[in-house]
Design a protein around this motif. Structure first.
Motif, PDB file in Angstrom:
ATOM      1  N   PRO A  17       0.820  -1.236   0.000  1.00  0.00           N
ATOM      2  CA  PRO A  17       0.000   0.000   0.000  1.00  0.00           C
ATOM      3  C   PRO A  17       0.839   1.265   0.000  1.00  0.00           C
ATOM      4  CG  PRO A  17      -0.881  -1.607   1.548  1.00  0.00           C
ATOM      5  CD  PRO A  17       0.447  -2.133   1.106  1.00  0.00           C
ATOM      6  N   THR A  18       1.953   1.241   0.827  1.00  0.00           N
ATOM      7  CA  THR A  18       2.811   2.439   0.870  1.00  0.00           C
ATOM      8  C   THR A  18       3.422   2.723  -0.491  1.00  0.00           C
ATOM      9  OG1 THR A  18       3.332   1.936   3.183  1.00  0.00           O
ATOM     10  CG2 THR A  18       4.774   3.485   2.033  1.00  0.00           C
ATOM     11  N   THR A  19       3.877   1.653  -1.137  1.00  0.00           N
ATOM     12  CA  THR A  19       4.486   1.817  -2.459  1.00  0.00           C
ATOM     13  C   THR A  19       3.470   2.328  -3.471  1.00  0.00           C
ATOM     14  OG1 THR A  19       6.024   0.015  -1.959  1.00  0.00           O
ATOM     15  CG2 THR A  19       5.774   0.654  -4.271  1.00  0.00           C
ATOM     16  N   ILE A  20       2.305   1.758  -3.437  1.00  0.00           N
ATOM     17  CA  ILE A  20       1.263   2.168  -4.394  1.00  0.00           C
ATOM     18  C   ILE A  20       0.891   3.622  -4.184  1.00  0.00           C
ATOM     19  CG2 ILE A  20      -1.131   1.796  -5.065  1.00  0.00           C
ATOM     20  CD1 ILE A  20      -0.705  -1.185  -4.503  1.00  0.00           C
ATOM     21  N   ILE A  21       0.736   4.050  -2.923  1.00  0.00           N
ATOM     22  CA  ILE A  21       0.357   5.439  -2.633  1.00  0.00           C
ATOM     23  C   ILE A  21       1.461   6.386  -3.084  1.00  0.00           C
ATOM     24  CG2 ILE A  21      -0.105   7.071  -0.773  1.00  0.00           C
ATOM     25  CD1 ILE A  21      -1.466   4.736   0.725  1.00  0.00           C
ATOM     26  N   GLY A  22       2.750   6.015  -2.773  1.00  0.00           N
ATOM     27  CA  GLY A  22       3.852   6.877  -3.177  1.00  0.00           C
ATOM     28  C   GLY A  22       3.940   7.025  -4.687  1.00  0.00           C
ATOM     29  N   GLN A 174      11.886  16.682 -12.597  1.00  0.00           N
ATOM     30  CA  GLN A 174      10.744  16.598 -11.680  1.00  0.00           C
ATOM     31  C   GLN A 174      10.308  15.153 -11.477  1.00  0.00           C
ATOM     32  OE1 GLN A 174       9.342  19.042  -9.926  1.00  0.00           O
ATOM     33  NE2 GLN A 174      10.816  20.536 -10.709  1.00  0.00           N
ATOM     34  N   ILE A 175      10.283  14.357 -12.560  1.00  0.00           N
ATOM     35  CA  ILE A 175       9.845  12.945 -12.459  1.00  0.00           C
ATOM     36  C   ILE A 175      10.810  12.149 -11.597  1.00  0.00           C
ATOM     37  CG2 ILE A 175       9.540  10.811 -13.788  1.00  0.00           C
ATOM     38  CD1 ILE A 175       8.499  12.533 -16.097  1.00  0.00           C
ATOM     39  N   ILE A 176      12.140  12.380 -11.812  1.00  0.00           N
ATOM     40  CA  ILE A 176      13.144  11.631 -11.039  1.00  0.00           C
ATOM     41  C   ILE A 176      13.028  11.968  -9.565  1.00  0.00           C
ATOM     42  CG2 ILE A 176      15.632  11.407 -10.641  1.00  0.00           C
ATOM     43  CD1 ILE A 176      16.027  11.809 -13.667  1.00  0.00           C
ATOM     44  N   ILE A 177      12.853  13.235  -9.271  1.00  0.00           N
ATOM     45  CA  ILE A 177      12.736  13.635  -7.861  1.00  0.00           C
ATOM     46  C   ILE A 177      11.505  13.005  -7.222  1.00  0.00           C
ATOM     47  CG2 ILE A 177      12.346  15.624  -6.345  1.00  0.00           C
ATOM     48  CD1 ILE A 177      14.075  17.289  -8.295  1.00  0.00           C
ATOM     49  N   ALA A 178      10.330  13.048  -7.968  1.00  0.00           N
ATOM     50  CA  ALA A 178       9.063  12.528  -7.390  1.00  0.00           C
ATOM     51  C   ALA A 178       9.159  11.034  -7.131  1.00  0.00           C
ATOM     52  CB  ALA A 178       7.908  12.847  -8.339  1.00  0.00           C
ATOM     53  N   PHE A 184      11.954   6.067  -1.747  1.00  0.00           N
ATOM     54  CA  PHE A 184      12.494   6.209  -0.397  1.00  0.00           C
ATOM     55  C   PHE A 184      11.444   5.872   0.648  1.00  0.00           C
ATOM     56  CE2 PHE A 184      13.217   8.900   3.370  1.00  0.00           C
ATOM     57  CZ  PHE A 184      14.440   8.412   3.777  1.00  0.00           C
ATOM     58  N   GLY A 185      10.213   6.334   0.412  1.00  0.00           N
ATOM     59  CA  GLY A 185       9.121   6.002   1.335  1.00  0.00           C
ATOM     60  C   GLY A 185       8.875   4.507   1.387  1.00  0.00           C
ATOM     61  N   ALA A 186       8.883   3.823   0.217  1.00  0.00           N
ATOM     62  CA  ALA A 186       8.669   2.371   0.194  1.00  0.00           C
ATOM     63  C   ALA A 186       9.793   1.651   0.928  1.00  0.00           C
ATOM     64  CB  ALA A 186       8.586   1.890  -1.260  1.00  0.00           C
ATOM     65  N   LEU A 187      11.039   2.157   0.779  1.00  0.00           N
ATOM     66  CA  LEU A 187      12.177   1.536   1.448  1.00  0.00           C
ATOM     67  C   LEU A 187      12.056   1.669   2.965  1.00  0.00           C
ATOM     68  CD1 LEU A 187      14.926   0.162   1.126  1.00  0.00           C
ATOM     69  CD2 LEU A 187      15.970   2.428   0.982  1.00  0.00           C
ATOM     70  N   VAL A 188      11.659   2.836   3.423  1.00  0.00           N
ATOM     71  CA  VAL A 188      11.464   3.042   4.870  1.00  0.00           C
ATOM     72  C   VAL A 188      10.373   2.121   5.386  1.00  0.00           C
ATOM     73  CG1 VAL A 188      10.734   4.720   6.618  1.00  0.00           C
ATOM     74  CG2 VAL A 188      12.329   5.412   4.807  1.00  0.00           C
ATOM     75  N   SER A 189       9.266   2.006   4.610  1.00  0.00           N
ATOM     76  CA  SER A 189       8.168   1.114   5.009  1.00  0.00           C
ATOM     77  C   SER A 189       8.633  -0.330   5.063  1.00  0.00           C
ATOM     78  CB  SER A 189       7.011   1.253   4.013  1.00  0.00           C
ATOM     79  OG  SER A 189       5.977   0.342   4.312  1.00  0.00           O
ATOM     80  N   ALA A 190       9.502  -0.740   4.115  1.00  0.00           N
ATOM     81  CA  ALA A 190      10.011  -2.119   4.100  1.00  0.00           C
ATOM     82  C   ALA A 190      10.866  -2.386   5.327  1.00  0.00           C
ATOM     83  CB  ALA A 190      10.812  -2.360   2.825  1.00  0.00           C
ATOM     84  N   ILE A 191      11.664  -1.396   5.735  1.00  0.00           N
ATOM     85  CA  ILE A 191      12.516  -1.581   6.915  1.00  0.00           C
ATOM     86  C   ILE A 191      11.675  -1.809   8.154  1.00  0.00           C
ATOM     87  CG2 ILE A 191      14.191  -0.424   8.442  1.00  0.00           C
ATOM     88  CD1 ILE A 191      15.271   0.979   5.913  1.00  0.00           C
ATOM     89  N   PHE A 192      10.649  -0.966   8.336  1.00  0.00           N
ATOM     90  CA  PHE A 192       9.773  -1.131   9.504  1.00  0.00           C
ATOM     91  C   PHE A 192       8.981  -2.437   9.435  1.00  0.00           C
ATOM     92  CE2 PHE A 192      10.432   3.511   9.836  1.00  0.00           C
ATOM     93  CZ  PHE A 192      10.753   3.605  11.182  1.00  0.00           C
ATOM     94  N   SER A 193       8.549  -2.816   8.230  1.00  0.00           N
ATOM     95  CA  SER A 193       7.783  -4.058   8.076  1.00  0.00           C
ATOM     96  C   SER A 193       8.639  -5.267   8.411  1.00  0.00           C
ATOM     97  CB  SER A 193       7.261  -4.178   6.632  1.00  0.00           C
ATOM     98  OG  SER A 193       6.394  -3.108   6.322  1.00  0.00           O
ATOM     99  N   THR A 194       9.890  -5.252   7.948  1.00  0.00           N
ATOM    100  CA  THR A 194      10.793  -6.370   8.242  1.00  0.00           C
ATOM    101  C   THR A 194      11.000  -6.506   9.733  1.00  0.00           C
ATOM    102  OG1 THR A 194      11.929  -5.986   6.121  1.00  0.00           O
ATOM    103  CG2 THR A 194      13.065  -7.342   7.753  1.00  0.00           C
ATOM    104  N   ARG A 195      11.154  -5.353  10.387  1.00  0.00           N
ATOM    105  CA  ARG A 195      11.323  -5.375  11.848  1.00  0.00           C
ATOM    106  C   ARG A 195      10.081  -5.954  12.518  1.00  0.00           C
ATOM    107  NH1 ARG A 195      15.433  -3.605  15.482  1.00  0.00           N
ATOM    108  NH2 ARG A 195      14.482  -3.728  17.555  1.00  0.00           N
TER     109      ARG A 195
END
Length: 957
Positions: A17-22, A174-178, A184-195
């Motif tokens: 969901p986090t990845t899809i929203i981002g 602009q596309i690369i930044i977005a 980055f948000g998906a990666l942070v979510s993956a770290i917390f999910s793994t934990r």
């Protein structure tokens, strides 16, 4: 099917969901920025080119190139970050001036044939955008007045090429930044999910493993470790469950040990009971075998003396006797016949109870079947002075395929019961159609009476075997109580139903329905005398049902029927000077009513030329007495179309027979008949000779195959069991090695078990017939499998029929002197042959296609072969030769199918069924004893029968 784990669910509910929203947000803002930059570039380009077009108007008109070069050069330098080139074109699409000489002016030029746009237009490509705007010369008011079509003049246009590289770079950035932010948000979510997964699934996995060990029976397993929150509660619950299961397991083990001890004891008891049940089963089977043998032996033992009693009683009745003696002997004959009927009912019930009763499918006439049945019942009704009436729906199909004998049996059971339990009044029989389609017909037969009726308690047990309404009825009226039970089961076998309504002291109404196939070949002859059309008939009948039934018959012939119900109405009809061609008078014949009837005949003679009577009596003396008064005929009720027609116009039936011969012209085809039995082959040859132009016969399958190699046949009728080559082998050779590979081959067998028809059809036969061969069924087979073009010219037949009808209408109705002569030679013996079940002469004629001479020859051939057949069967029984026994029983069955020996044929048919069903010879010993007895009875009666048959044939000649 893959099942999601807890780890998968965590990933699904956090990272995805986090990845899809981002990604969605990044896509939205990237697209918004793309549109914003595109709009910015377009607006900026318009703000440059449109003022430039206005500023260059005068210079273009004056063709001042220096001024134009100065203007576009200044504009290009000031906006060089986005402008690649500016070019001014004349209205002729020619370059006037350009800001960059190395630019491609062809990209900026309008394509040939296109008009200069009236407003600013744009053309987008991946690398640049081209804008074009017209250079317009605003005209004066005078010119506007002179030119009503336009107030503007286009003198050229400005084209400008915009560079999009910078804008595209901005978009990509602009596309690369977005998307980097989304990733980055998906990666942070993956770290917390793994934990989360590590802290949650590890203890859960430990619990699952503990539960698996418990499930495997290791109840000492426990979940260890200190867990947090609800997981700790779950750990305690699992450990408590394991402890409870351990305690329960110990208790259950103790229960199992005790149950095992109890089960062993029960098994020992069951084993003892099974042995006892097996012994009881064997005893029951032995008892059932004894019962079957007892039925067969008792049938044999009872029928033998009964036939002797009946036979010698009839012989004594031929001698001079006093009235008292004759009455006593007739009572003995009737009682013996009733006892024989009871025995037959019991045997029929046994067959139905064992499921061995087969329903035949042979062509028959429904009207003829019912009329024959009612004729048999009429004397019983006449004896009690009961009105017996039959009404048949005129629209009902008559030509059907079914079991006529079983239909007659049910009607006889219901009607004879109605007559038995009715002391006065009437018994009415109605036959109508319930449902008729192209292939099947469901008919309904209703029998109503005005007898004693039944109470509610009696109605509840009416269909029980070996019982009647109550004991008093059994004593008063007699009978086995099997008639309705047999009728109910026969109706069920014919896919119908039977029911009744009854009112105590007011009579009963029984009805049953049954299903038959519709014969596609209609009846050869149906009464419709043209000479009776428009004739007037006075019909006197007090009984309403009889009046309606006979009135419908007369009306169907086109007659004008004047029904009356009393003598007063007769007088009224005559007083009105009405003229009638015929009078049909139905009157009582009680001693007090006879004089009234004679006076009525005398009074009608002066007004009506042809008077006919219908009475409830078949006494010849009474009929002769009434005819002597002036009646032309005296008919016994119930009236049938054939009797009425024969009485009104005696010549019609003879004419109809000749008409049938005209219609039955032979079909121009060649047919092959194959049978090893000489009598059978002779009969089928005679039957086929009447219907086809050429018949070839063969004695076995080998001869048939040789014939088929040299000749082509339209249809082949093939017996199954034959020497040299059987029918199935002959079929395969004919289909594979002869000219007749497409010829329909019909199996003809003397016996048909329930699965034999399917077996023969799977072998390759096109259809199947059972012996005795019915003439209507034979015609049906030829009609179904013969080429329709060969069936004859129907128009010619109809024309011939019309010619014959014309000739017939011109014939004067003359009295039939032959019919009036009293020619009843050898009546007693002929009556015996008509009613006998040993040798039945009418049955023999019917099975021989209504050919008396052929029937006599067939019967003689059977009688001559019986001694040798009996000897061969006895030898086969002694040697326990089952195959030889089957062969000769089959041949005897085939011979009996074509001759009038009902008892012998029935016994042979039963034996062949049992042998084909796998019964042992020893088990059939009582049946073989009965077979030998039937053979002896046929041989004993044969000499007298042939003497009387020969006399009858000589008289007919």
């Amino acid at each position: 099917m893959y099942k999601l784990s807890l780890k998968d669910w965590v990933i699904l509910l956090t990272i995805i969901p986090t990845t899809i929203i981002g990604l969605t947000i990044a896509s939205y803002f990237s697209y918004s920025r793309y549109v914003e930059l595109n709009d910015y570039l377009t607006d900026r380009s318009r703000s440059i080119i449109e003022p430039l077009a206005i500023a260059t108007t005068d210079a273009v008109i004056n063709k001042d190139r220096e001024e134009l070069r100065h203007l576009i050069g200044f504009t290009h330098r000031s906006q060089s970050s986005i402008i690649n080139s500016i070019t001014i074109f004349s209205k002729d699409n020619q370059v006037i001036v350009a800001s960059a000489y190395n630019g491609d002016t062809e990209l900026l030029r309008i394509n040939a044939g296109e008009q200069i746009p009236l407003t600013t237009s744009s053309h987008f490509t991946d690398d640049y955008i081209i804008f074009r705007t017209p250079i317009i010369d605003e005209k004066s008011d005078d010119e506007v007045i002179n030119n009503a079509f336009s107030s503007q003049v286009i003198v050229g246009y400005v084209a400008m090429q915009i560079n999009t590289d910078k804008v595209n770079l901005n978009r990509q950035t602009q596309i690369i930044i977005a998307f980097s932010i989304a990733l980055f948000g998906a990666l942070v979510s993956a770290i917390f999910s793994t934990r989360l997964i590590k802290n949650f699934t590890r203890p859960v996995t430990s619990m699952v493993q503990a539960v698996d060990r418990i499930r495997e029976g290791k109840l000492e397993s426990r979940v260890t470790g200190q867990l947090i929150g609800e997981l700790n509660f779950l750990k305690n619950g699992v450990n408590a469950m394991a402890e409870s299961l351990g305690d329960y397991h110990d208790e259950m083990q103790q229960s199992i040990d005790q149950a095992t001890i109890d089960l062993r004891e029960s098994l020992e008891q069951f084993e003892i009971q099974n042995v006892e049940l097996d012994i009881a089963k064997r005893k029951a089977q032995d008892a059932n075998k004894v019962k079957s043998e007892f039925l067969a032996n008792m049938s044999h033992e009872l029928r033998t003396p009964l036939n002797g009693v009946i036979g010698f009683t009839r012989q004594v009745l031929k001698t001079p006797l006093s009235d008292t003696q004759r009455d006593y002997l007739q009572t003995i004959e009737r009682s013996a016949a009733n006892l024989l009927a009871i025995i037959n009912d019991i045997l029929d019930f046994s067959k139905l109870d064992a499921g061995k009763m087969l329903i035949e499918k042979i062509p028959f006439s429904m009207r003829e079947t019912v009329e024959e049945t009612i004729t048999l019942l009429a004397p019983s009704a006449h004896k009690k002075n009961i009105e017996l009436s039959l009404r048949i729906d005129q629209k009902m199909p008559d030509s059907l395929i079914g079991d006529a004998m079983r239909i007659k049996q049910v009607i006889i059971n219901l009607a004879s019961n109605a007559i038995k339990f009715t002391d006065k009044g009437s018994v009415n029989i109605d036959i109508a159609q319930e449902h008729v389609d192209e292939h099947t017909a469901v008919l309904k037969v209703t029998v109503s009476d005005t007898g004693i009726g039944m109470s509610a308690s009696q109605q509840a047990s009416i269909f029980e075997a070996f019982g009647q309404a109550d004991k008093s009825v059994t004593r008063l009226y007699g009978g086995t109580g099997l008639g309705l039970v047999i009728s109910q089961r026969l109706v069920n076998e014919m896919k119908g139903e039977i029911n009744f309504i009854s009112d105590e002291k007011n009579g009963s109404t029984f009805w049953f329905s049954f299903q038959c196939e519709i014969n596609p070949i209609p009846n050869d002859y149906f009464l419709s005398p043209p000479s009776l059309s428009q004739k007037k008939i006075l019909y006197f009948e007090p009984n309403a049902h009889s009046r309606i039934a006979t009135g419908e018959i007369l009306a169907s012939w086109g007659m004008e029927v004047y029904p009356v119900t009393s003598l007063k109405e007769i007088n009224n009809a005559l007083s009105q000077n009405k003229t009638f061609d015929f009078a049909l008078i139905a009157h009582e014949v009680t001693p007090t009513a006879l004089n009234e009837l004679k006076q009525l005949i005398i009074s009608l003679k002066t007004n009506i030329p042809s008077i006919h009577l219908a009475i409830n009596s078949n006494s010849p003396n009474l009929q002769e007495a009434l005819m002597a008064v002036g009646a032309q005929s005296c008919l016994s009720k119930p009236l049938t179309p054939e009797r009425v027609c024969k009485a009104l116009i005696p010549q019609h039936l003879n004419f109809a027979n000749s008409l049938t011969e005209v219609l039955e012209s032979k079909i121009a085809i060649k047919v092959l008949a194959v049978d090893d039995n000489e009598a059978n082959l002779k009969l089928i040859n005679a039957l086929l000779q009447e219907q086809v132009s050429e018949v070839i016969t063969a004695e076995n399958g080998q001869i048939a195959v040789e014939l088929c190699k040299n000749e082509n046949f339209a249809i082949i009728f093939m017996d199954i069991q034959m020497p040299v080559m059987d029918g199935i082998s002959a079929l395969k050779h004919i289909k594979s090695h002869t000219f007749n590979d497409k010829t329909p081959i019909i199996a003809v067998t003397a016996h048909a078990l329930s699965g034999e028809k399917d077996k023969l059809l799977k072998e390759g036969f096109d259809s199947y017939m059972t012996k005795p061969i019915d003439e209507s069924m034979l015609r049906h087979i030829i009609y179904e499998y013969c080429d329709p073009d060969l069936l004859g010219n129907q128009d010619y037949k109809e024309q011939q029929m019309n010619n014959d009808l014309t000739v017939h209408d011109n014939i004067n109705i003359l009295p039939n002197k032959i019919n009036n002569e009293d020619k009843v030679p050898h009546k007693s013996m002929l009556d015996k042959l008509e009613k006998s079940t040993v040798i039945n002469w009418p049955d023999a004629i019917k099975k021989a296609g209504k050919k008396p001479r052929l029937a006599r020859d067939m019967l003689e051939g059977l009688v001559e072969s019986l001694p040798e057949t009996k000897l061969i069967i006895s030898e086969a029984l002694t040697s326990q030769d089952t195959e030889r026994l089957k062969e000769f029983i089959h041949k005897l069955n085939g011979a009996c199918c074509y001759t009038g020996v009902p008892d012998l044929g029935k016994m042979v048919h039963q034996l062949e069924t049992a042998l084909k069903g796998g019964s042992a010879i020893d088990d059939l010993e009582p049946e073989f004893f009965e077979l030998f007895e039937h053979i002896e009875r046929v041989l004993d009666l044969a000499n007298d029968a042939f003497t009387e048959i020969d006399k009858l044939l000589i008289e007919e000649l």
